[in-house]
Design an enzyme around this catalytic site. Structure first.
Site, PDB file in Angstrom:
ATOM      1  CG  ASN A  91      -0.452  -0.100   2.364  1.00 30.46           C
ATOM      2  OD1 ASN A  91       0.774  -0.500   2.682  1.00 30.46           O
ATOM      3  ND2 ASN A  91      -0.995   0.228   3.777  1.00 30.46           N
ATOM      4  CB  CYS A 110      -1.706  -0.451   8.733  1.00 31.01           C
ATOM      5  SG  CYS A 110      -0.559   1.020   8.853  1.00 31.01           S
ATOM      6  CD  GLU A 142       2.845  -0.222  10.046  1.00 32.62           C
ATOM      7  OE1 GLU A 142       1.618  -0.334  10.172  1.00 32.62           O
ATOM      8  OE2 GLU A 142       3.194   0.330   9.030  1.00 32.62           O
TER       9      GLU A 142
END
Ligand code: G3P
Length: 497
Positions: A170, A299, A265
């Protein structure tokens, strides 16, 4: 793209994009390539190299060799080279942005801003690195009981060595440079494994590092299927640090990686708590922007609205009205909602929606799908029995759960293993801070939607959402280790009295 010869060498005559090792763009000896499909058309858009394990070894060997000299390169010279990378990214931004549109269906305006944001991040990292890495500490032995002042401990920060950087689909540019820039500024070398979707945009990004004149072998990029070279990369003995952003693959990597520092992450189920005294217009705008930007494939996207019953109808109506106005279509046309990254992702999102439908969720906007294009879907009266109350859709679906109180909302958040970010809407700052303290997530935004940026802010996930912390200064700190040099002076000349 055609006119920009700056990128000519990253592509082979046959059209496939090359991998990069030891200062050279190369075709793989495997003779095989991996296709990259355009999520909007599902048609094959690009080909990239299917690198072999031997080529992975070469990349690490080149990195290890180059890192020795780089570790001795003065900070100001590293910073100057990084500023040059940033300048080249701005000068050659459009072809890179065009790849983001074709590879990950990112709306063209967001694609260009990702590239520019990345150049800003690199410049900021260079400046921050000059300050943060240019300072150490001196401790003297006499502050400890019974000690004389004959030991001087010089505390400095030294590079880790070779950093394996694995960015997500992304943000294949921004979340690559958020790893490469601090790693390089801290004196490390890098092996980059770009995402399967976003690899060509990643190649364009890497060309800016190459053309800036970094020493050969300092940045290397291997391409191919994660299923073929993934474990070999993350388990490689030459790895001194892993910086990974993505889904729960990260948990598997962290279990296998062993004794290396990790910056992980991973996903989030970012909740938006709306209290009875909230500014409902403000909250509705934040749910809309936070829930549907880049079709929810962030996210930090709003992935669950927990609204106190008294104001639920008002909020739901305002958000639904906003959803009606979202433009659905192709990324080239700068639509708000564009196709999600893959068919498997679209199928997963649909599974969550159908589960909610079967369990009685109310559809405030109709669910509609054509290929990978899913229309923005707003669900109400969502209950904890529904998977969508817990799982991360990574798509344009926002569930609303009505709660009796903020405490009930916080309890629901804290019961989820995903704990990246959250937000709370209230006009009472005392209540906001109390709720922020109670929410066990890496970040809590007060009266705004979750977000990673600005990129110098700390960014971290708790529990299954991550290990370590990002944000420019924290990433620089993650990319070094502490070294002590103790000068032992002649004890007698320091004897007390
Ligand atoms: O991995 C972080 C990313 O998905 C969200 O970043 O800047 O959109 O909040 P941002």
């Amino acid at each position: 793209m055609a006119g920009d010869t700056f990128y000519k060498e990253i592509r082979a005559a046959g059209g496939a994009y090359k991998w990069h090792c030891d200062g050279a763009w190369r075709e793989s000896t495997s003779g095989k390539t991996v296709g990259v499909s355009n999520p909007a058309t599902r048609a094959r858009e690009y080909e990239v190299q299917a690198c072999t394990q031997a080529e992975v070894d070469e990349a690490f060997a080149a990195a290890k060799a180059a890192q020795k000299g780089w570790a001795r390169t003065p900070l100001w010279q590293r910073a100057a080279l990084l500023h040059k990378v940033a300048a080249l990214m701005r000068d050659h931004a459009q072809p890179m942005a065009d790849c983001l549109v074709k590879e990950i269906a990112k709306p063209s305006k967001d694609a260009l801003s990702e590239v520019i944001r990345s150049a800003d991040l690199i410049d900021y990292t260079a400046e921050e690195g000059l300050r943060a890495l240019g300072e150490g500490a001196l401790l003297t032995s006499d502050s400890f009981p019974g000690q004389t002042r004959n030991k001087l401990c010089l505390v400095s920060k030294v590079p880790l060595g070779v950093v394996l950087a694995i960015p997500p689909f992304n943000y294949p540019v921004n979340l690559a440079v958020s790893k490469l820039a601090p790693a390089l500024m801290a004196g490390n070398a890098v092996v980059l494994k770009p995402p399967s979707q976003g690899v060509v945009a990643g190649s364009h990004m890497l060309q800016c590092f190459v053309k800036a004149g970094l020493p050969k072998g300092l940045v290397n990029m291997v391409t191919g299927k994660g299923s073929e070279i993934g474990d070999y990369l993350t388990g490689h003995p030459a790895v001194n640090c892993i910086s990974f952003t993505g889904g729960d693959t990260g948990i598997a990597i962290s279990r296998k990686a062993g004794m290396v520092p990790m910056q992980m992450e991973l996903g989030g189920k970012d909740a938006c708590i709306v209290c009875s005294d909230a500014d409902i217009d403000l909250a509705a705008k934040a749910v809309l922007k936070g829930g549907f930007s880049y079709s929810g494939q962030r996210c930090t996207a709003v992935k669950l609205v927990l609204v106190v019953k008294e104001v639920a109808d008002a909020l739901a109506a305002k958000v639904a009205a906003g959803v009606e106005k979202l433009r659905v279509g192709m990324p080239e046309d700068d639509c708000d909602i564009t196709p999600v990254v893959s068919e498997s992702s679209a199928n997963f999102i649909e599974g969550l929606v159908e589960d909610a439908r079967q369990k009685g969720a109310k559809f405030l906007t109709p669910y509609r799908r054509e290929g990978n294009l899913i229309w923005p879907t707003l669900l109400d009266h969502v209950t904890p029995e529904m998977r969508i109350a817990w799982e991360e859709p990574f798509g344009p679906v926002v569930p609303i759960m009505r709660v009796a109180s903020a405490d009930e909302a916080v309890a629901h958040c804290n019961a989820n293993n995903l704990a990246l970010q959250g937000c709370v809407f209230t006009r009472d700052i005392n209540k906001a801070i109390a709720i922020s303290d109670a929410m066990e997530t890496g970040t809590v935004q007060i009266n705004a939607a979750p977000a990673r940026g600005p990129d110098h802010f700390p960014f971290q996930g708790f529990r299954d959402s991550g290990i370590g912390s990002q944000g420019i200064r924290n990433s620089l700190a993650m990319m070094v280790k502490t070294k002590s040099t103790v000068v032992n002076l002649d004890k007698d000349s320091y004897a007390s009295g």
